[in-house]
Structure formats: C-alpha cells, structure tokens
Design an enzyme around this catalytic site. Structure first.
Site, PDB file in Angstrom:
ATOM      1  N   TRP A 129      -6.870 -13.942  11.496  1.00 31.86           N
ATOM      2  CA  TRP A 129      -7.178 -12.309  11.427  1.00 31.86           C
ATOM      3  C   TRP A 129      -8.460 -11.847  12.019  1.00 31.86           C
ATOM      4  CZ3 TRP A 129      -9.487  -8.334   8.220  1.00 31.86           C
ATOM      5  CH2 TRP A 129     -10.031  -9.013   7.157  1.00 31.86           C
ATOM      6  N   ASP A 135      -0.231  -6.465  -3.772  1.00 30.04           N
ATOM      7  CA  ASP A 135      -1.480  -6.232  -3.236  1.00 30.04           C
ATOM      8  C   ASP A 135      -2.094  -5.398  -4.642  1.00 30.04           C
ATOM      9  OD1 ASP A 135      -4.226  -5.650  -1.741  1.00 30.04           O
ATOM     10  OD2 ASP A 135      -2.895  -6.265  -0.219  1.00 30.04           O
ATOM     11  N   ASP A 188      -2.355  -0.693  12.743  1.00 27.75           N
ATOM     12  CA  ASP A 188      -3.015   0.566  11.948  1.00 27.75           C
ATOM     13  C   ASP A 188      -4.220   1.087  12.670  1.00 27.75           C
ATOM     14  OD1 ASP A 188      -4.373  -2.017  11.144  1.00 27.75           O
ATOM     15  OD2 ASP A 188      -5.161  -0.958   9.230  1.00 27.75           O
ATOM     16  N   HIS A 225      -6.899  -9.413  -4.098  1.00 25.31           N
ATOM     17  CA  HIS A 225      -5.826  -8.269  -3.888  1.00 25.31           C
ATOM     18  C   HIS A 225      -4.637  -8.570  -4.934  1.00 25.31           C
ATOM     19  CE1 HIS A 225      -7.104  -6.579  -0.090  1.00 25.31           C
ATOM     20  NE2 HIS A 225      -7.425  -7.953   0.185  1.00 25.31           N
ATOM     21  N   ASP A 239      -7.091 -13.694   1.396  1.00 29.36           N
ATOM     22  CA  ASP A 239      -8.266 -13.212   2.170  1.00 29.36           C
ATOM     23  C   ASP A 239      -8.676 -12.090   1.210  1.00 29.36           C
ATOM     24  OD1 ASP A 239      -5.640 -11.701   1.460  1.00 29.36           O
ATOM     25  OD2 ASP A 239      -6.353 -10.091   2.373  1.00 29.36           O
ATOM     26  N   GLU A 240     -10.288 -11.830   1.528  1.00 26.42           N
ATOM     27  CA  GLU A 240     -11.059 -10.890   0.988  1.00 26.42           C
ATOM     28  C   GLU A 240     -10.946 -11.127  -0.703  1.00 26.42           C
ATOM     29  OE1 GLU A 240     -10.547  -7.393   3.950  1.00 26.42           O
ATOM     30  OE2 GLU A 240      -9.211  -7.451   2.734  1.00 26.42           O
ATOM     31  N   ARG A 291       0.896  -1.173   0.135  1.00 26.21           N
ATOM     32  CA  ARG A 291      -0.023  -0.087  -0.020  1.00 26.21           C
ATOM     33  C   ARG A 291       0.854   1.035   0.049  1.00 26.21           C
ATOM     34  NH1 ARG A 291      -3.456  -3.470   2.616  1.00 26.21           N
ATOM     35  NH2 ARG A 291      -5.077  -3.968   1.241  1.00 26.21           N
ATOM     36  N   TRP A 307      -0.906  -2.523   8.377  1.00 24.09           N
ATOM     37  CA  TRP A 307      -1.301  -2.416   7.313  1.00 24.09           C
ATOM     38  C   TRP A 307      -0.938  -0.748   6.843  1.00 24.09           C
ATOM     39  CZ3 TRP A 307      -2.207  -6.514   4.371  1.00 24.09           C
ATOM     40  CH2 TRP A 307      -2.239  -7.665   5.426  1.00 24.09           C
ATOM     41  N   THR A 308      -0.671  -0.463   5.792  1.00 26.56           N
ATOM     42  CA  THR A 308      -0.122   0.899   5.701  1.00 26.56           C
ATOM     43  C   THR A 308      -1.224   1.965   4.683  1.00 26.56           C
ATOM     44  OG1 THR A 308       1.312   0.041   3.755  1.00 26.56           O
ATOM     45  CG2 THR A 308       2.302   0.090   6.005  1.00 26.56           C
ATOM     46  N   GLU A 309      -2.255   1.506   4.457  1.00 21.59           N
ATOM     47  CA  GLU A 309      -3.366   2.509   3.761  1.00 21.59           C
ATOM     48  C   GLU A 309      -2.963   3.679   4.246  1.00 21.59           C
ATOM     49  OE1 GLU A 309      -4.310  -0.522   4.931  1.00 21.59           O
ATOM     50  OE2 GLU A 309      -5.867  -1.238   3.819  1.00 21.59           O
ATOM     51  N   TYR A 354      -3.920  -5.371  15.182  1.00 19.18           N
ATOM     52  CA  TYR A 354      -3.924  -4.486  14.173  1.00 19.18           C
ATOM     53  C   TYR A 354      -3.312  -3.227  14.210  1.00 19.18           C
ATOM     54  CZ  TYR A 354      -5.177  -7.749  10.548  1.00 19.18           C
ATOM     55  OH  TYR A 354      -5.126  -8.735   9.608  1.00 19.18           O
TER      56      TYR A 354
END
Ligand code: TNX
Length: 551
Positions: A388, A167, A415, A238, A304-305, A138, A465-467, A413
């Site tokens: 997670w 990602d 973040d 992702h 994931d997702e 990210r 996580w670095t959004e 988490y």
C-alpha cells in the site's frame, strides 16, 4: 458492445440479433445450477422473462477451460455459454451487459425487445485477485449494503472483498467467546467530522456489527457470485476498540488502558496491543472463530501503522525482546506477526498483511531452527503482502518469492479525491481521476524485467477507507465510476505502459456503463462534478498538492 471490463476477444458475427421472449428457455449441465439461478433471479427480474428449462440459453462447464475462463456465443439458435466453474458466472455478467442498461433494474420497464447481438466473446482475467477493500470499521456499513456491494463487485467481475472488520474506531465481528468486543468495541461515543485539523465532531454515537450468521450469509452470497471474502483482523496496531473492551490486551504497564474507550478520532493511534502470552491466546481464540466463519485461504492480519513508543516504554515488551533475542521493537512486531503466520499456516491458511509486515527481517529465509514451534527468520513461504505504501514493498516481497496484491495508495486509494478544487466531499489525498485509475498498472517496470517475480503479483486491489464516508451514498460516490476503471485494469489485458492505454475508448464505453450504474441505483460522481447534495461544505479535508510521488 461497450463491455466493461473489456473482454480478451470479441467477434461480432453478423449484424443480427437473437430475440429473447417468454418462450426462451435456460438449461445447463451439472455444475451450472448456481449460474442458472442467478440468471433467473437477476436477468429474469429485470426482463420479466421466466426463462423456463429448455432451449434458448444453454450453459456448460467446460473442463478444458480455466476456472475463470468462458466463451459466450450468440447465434440463430440462441446463446451458448461455456466456461470453467467461475468463468460461467463471469460470462453471465457479460450476457447481462449485452442486454442493455435496463437489464440492471430489478423489475421490467418493458416487456419485449430483449435482444442479443450475434457474437463470440472469449474471455479470461489477467489477475486472479481483483479486490476491493471495504472499511466497515471507521463507518459501519449495514449488512444489506455489503450484500449490495457484492452485487456491484460481481457486475464488474471483481472477485475479492477484503472486509476491514476491526480498527481503533470499531470492532465489527461477533466473537462468541469475547462478547465485550462488540458490546463495548462496536460503538463509539462520537466521530470526528473531516480531517483532524478541522476540529469538528458530530456528538452522535456510531456503531454496528455483524453477527457470525450475518457474516456466514455474506460469505455464502459472495460465493454464489464467485467472490471470496477475506476478513481482516488488524494487529498489533489499530486495536484500540479491542483494548477498550479488554484492557488487559493493551500496554497496561505503560498507560491506564482501563480508561480507554473506542477511539473517536482518525489517525495513527499509539495504543497498541501488548505482546504477552495472554494476548497471543486471546487472538488465537478470536481467529479460531474467524476461521469458522470465513473459508478463504487468506486471512488478513493488518500489521500496518503500529507505533512503537509503548513497547519501548513497556517492561513487559522489553522482557519479550530479551527473552526472544530480538534486536528491537521492529523485530518484536515481526515476532508477533510470525506467531500468527505459523498459527495460520498450521491450519492450512495463509497470512496476508500490509507491507509493514516486511519490516524487522521478515524477508529473511524462513527457518525453524529453534524447533519445538519456535521459529526464527522470515515469513512462511505462503505469506503474502498488500503493498500500500507504493510498489516498493510489493516488489521486494515478490522478488523474495512471496505473493503480492498491489494496492498503492498513490494510485488506488479511492478515499482520495477524484478532482481538484474545493467541491469534492472531504477532499483528502492526491487527485486520482477516473483516467488516473484507468492508467494504473499493477506490475511496475522493475518487475516486468523479471517474469518469475512478476508472477508473484497475484492481483490488485482498490481500497475504500471510510473515515470520511459516513454512509453508503458517500461510498458510492467515491467508489464509482472509478471502480469500473479499476475493474478493467484488474481483468483486461491492457497495454502495460499506462501511456498506451486507450483512454478515449474506455471513456466512450463509460457513457453506456453510466446508464448501467444508473439502473443499479449507484450514486456515482457525475463527470461534471458533485451534485449539490454530494458536497460537504465546511468539512475540512487534507488535500495533498501535486502529482503523487513516483512509486
Ligand atoms: C492508511 S492503508 C491506513 C488506513 C487509513 C488510510 C487512509 C493502511 C494499511 N492504513 O488505516 O484508513 O491510510 O487513506
């Protein structure tokens, strides 16, 4: 002695000290060369002491001790450090803490007065996997910052760096066979600033990637510090950066994948990989190169997702479901991941994935009924899960005999915001204070009643996580001081009932530890809240109100 993480046992032998000076030597038997090198490079630089070969600090590998176990004794004669091969390094970290915060600088502020209290420390970790995830997709973290983080992990006796390399928003690892992955996938045109609802964009390109040699350097630097680097290549969701580079990887029978670019939004993305043979071969070829660079037993494949709409609409995905006799798209995802699970197992590696990999019948008994390589049923016995979405996935996997790394988002988490109120930079998620992290227990009560299952909890991990962290200063702010509390949870044998944890004792040790972090140049969150330049006024977050749900 204000050690963090707290050791298993510590006995102060007398109120006396051993003084280090220019004549203090450093020696050791076979297998201690790396730790000697680290001590000379690090403690030598901070103290200005040359530590020539000779008596003073003596190291020895002790075959009777477990790999990560060590015993450190300081007395009139000097320092004796014995340990398993990795334990020696952790013991050296303890030694540095005992020298005081100034030992964490890279050049000496004073030339004398380096002293160690007489004592015996006997120590060994609770968990073998004490991990931190860095999301370098990210927001790219330059190589020098990754190396610095390895030093910070080592200082906290953390031993796994999970590198989230791919990602939707960026592909960060050079793959020689597929240069467009980084030519196209390592850059995006702009980024969303803050949460989606804020509608802010920075209108500025972002990018970066590591060459394979950069990553080999990172892996070797980590190994010298007893840290394993676990690479993550996220499939089948992702993956928009990869699809932007090679549109044939996407569901081109549903959407115009040639029109896709590396994603400039945050969130869960509908553009997922297709399940054609060509995509399987492509990722095998990618992984061939990844395995070349990363010797770790575990390879993380995400999982994931992965939204299923495109597979539902795709004739080719539906044909695969029919061909394989699968009942739905969840089973299609497990078929896809099982392919790489077997592929890794055949190469002596182990799959680890996010807990979604348990969906679609993956905990059924492993079998190879079809023969000829076509496998049905569940995950290979060696496959492991990063739990997670709470503890539940990890509990189910552990009960089914799979290894688990507990990293519930409700707890670790990093973040997520570390205080209530509007001052936290881009406040997202639940409030997770330093104390909350200190009270995190990786093994939930339901597993404690079942020691065989609990033994499958091989460790725990904090995820960054670095959004909403666009440079290393923000990573520092979110990571610290909470990573110090996390390190103690992962290493030390604390009471398993969170309420019984000695928070006051930890908080007192943290006062000294903050001075160590200052000396290291870590821009942690001050107890009183962010400094003016650590705020991000006007950048919208997504705070979740109330305590996190029971997990
Ligand atoms: C969920 S954790 C994600 C990440 C996000 C994170 C933000 C996981 C397996 N998926 O893609 O960055 O939430 O907290």
């Amino acid at each position: 002695m204000d050690l963090i993480p707290a050791p298993l046992g510590l006995r102060a032998d007398a109120d006396q000290h051993f003084l280090l000076d220019a004549g203090t030597g450093l020696d050791g038997g076979p297998g201690t060369e790396g730790v000697q090198r680290w001590l000379r490079d690090t403690v030598g630089a901070a103290t200005g002491l040359p530590l020539p070969p000779g008596a003073g600090i003596v190291l020895r590998v002790a075959p009777e001790l477990a790999d990560e176990e060590y015993r450190l004794t300081v007395g009139a004669e000097g320092v004796e450090l014995v340990g398993g091969p990795a334990g020696l390094f952790w013991g050296a970290q303890t030694l540095r803490q005992l020298l005081g915060p100034e030992a964490f600088r890279r050049a000496p502020l004073k030339r004398e007065g380096w002293r160690l209290p007489w004592l015996t420390v006997e120590d060994a970790p609770r968990f073998g996997w004490r991990g931190v995830l860095l999301d370098v997709s990210r927001h790219f973290l330059p190589k020098a910052d990754v190396l610095r983080y390895l030093d910070l992990l080592a200082a906290h006796k953390l031993n796994v760096l999970h590198l989230h390399l791919t990602d939707d928003q960026g592909w960060r690892v050079e793959i020689k066979r597929y240069p467009r992955l980084t030519d196209v996938g390592a850059a995006r045109e702009r980024s969303m600033v803050g949460y989606r609802s804020g509608g802010n964009r920075d209108n500025r390109p972002h990018g970066g990637f590591y060459t394979q040699d950069d990553l080999r350097e990172i892996v070797a630097y980590a190994a010298e510090r007893r840290i394993t680097v676990v690479p993550e290549i996220d499939i089948p969701g992702h993956a928009q950066a990869a699809i932007a580079a090679y549109p044939e990887l996407g569901n081109h029978d549903v959407v115009d994948t040639a029109a896709l670019a590396t994603w400039t939004d945050w969130g869960v993305n509908p553009n997922v990989l297709n399940v054609d043979d060509g995509t399987l071969r492509f990722y095998e070829n990618v992984l061939d190169e990844v395995l070349e660079v990363f010797p770790s037993t575990f390879v993380h494949l995400g999982g994931d997702e992965c939204p299923k709409e495109q597979w539902r609409a795709s004739p080719s995905a539906q044909a695969r479901i029919k061909e394989q006799g699968l009942s739905d798209e969840d089973e299609l995802q497990s078929w896809f991941l099982r392919h790489f699970d077997s592929w890794l197992a055949a190469r002596g590696r182990r799959l680890i994935g996010w807990d979604e990999i348990l969906e679609g019948g993956m905990l059924e008994e492993h079998s190879d009924k079809g023969g000829g390589g076509r496998r049905e049923g569940g995950l290979a016995p060696g496959a492991a899960v990063s739990s997670w979405r709470g503890y539940a996935g990890g509990v189910a996997a552990a009960q089914a005999g799979h290894d688990v790394v507990m990293c519930p988002e409700q707890q670790v988490y990093l973040d997520h915001r570390q205080a209530p109120g509007d001052d936290e930079p881009v406040p997202v998620g639940w409030v997770r204070t330093l104390e909350d992290v200190y009270r995190f227990e990786p093994v939930p009560p339901v597993l404690r009643q079942d020691p065989a299952a609990a033994a499958h909890v091989i460790g725990t991990q904090a995820n960054l996580w670095t959004e909403f962290m666009d440079d290393v200063r923000e990573v520092d702010y979110h990571a610290f001081p909470r990573l110090a509390a996390f390190a103690e949870v992962a290493w030390s044998r604390l009471p398993q009932e969170p309420a019984e944890r000695d928070w006051a004792g930890f908080a007192a040790r943290m006062a000294v530890h903050r001075a160590r972090l200052d000396a290291l140049g870590v821009e942690y969150r001050p107890e009183s809240g962010p400094r003016p330049w650590q705020r991000r006024p006007g950048v919208q977050g997504r705070p979740i109100e109330g305590a996190p749900p029971e997990v």
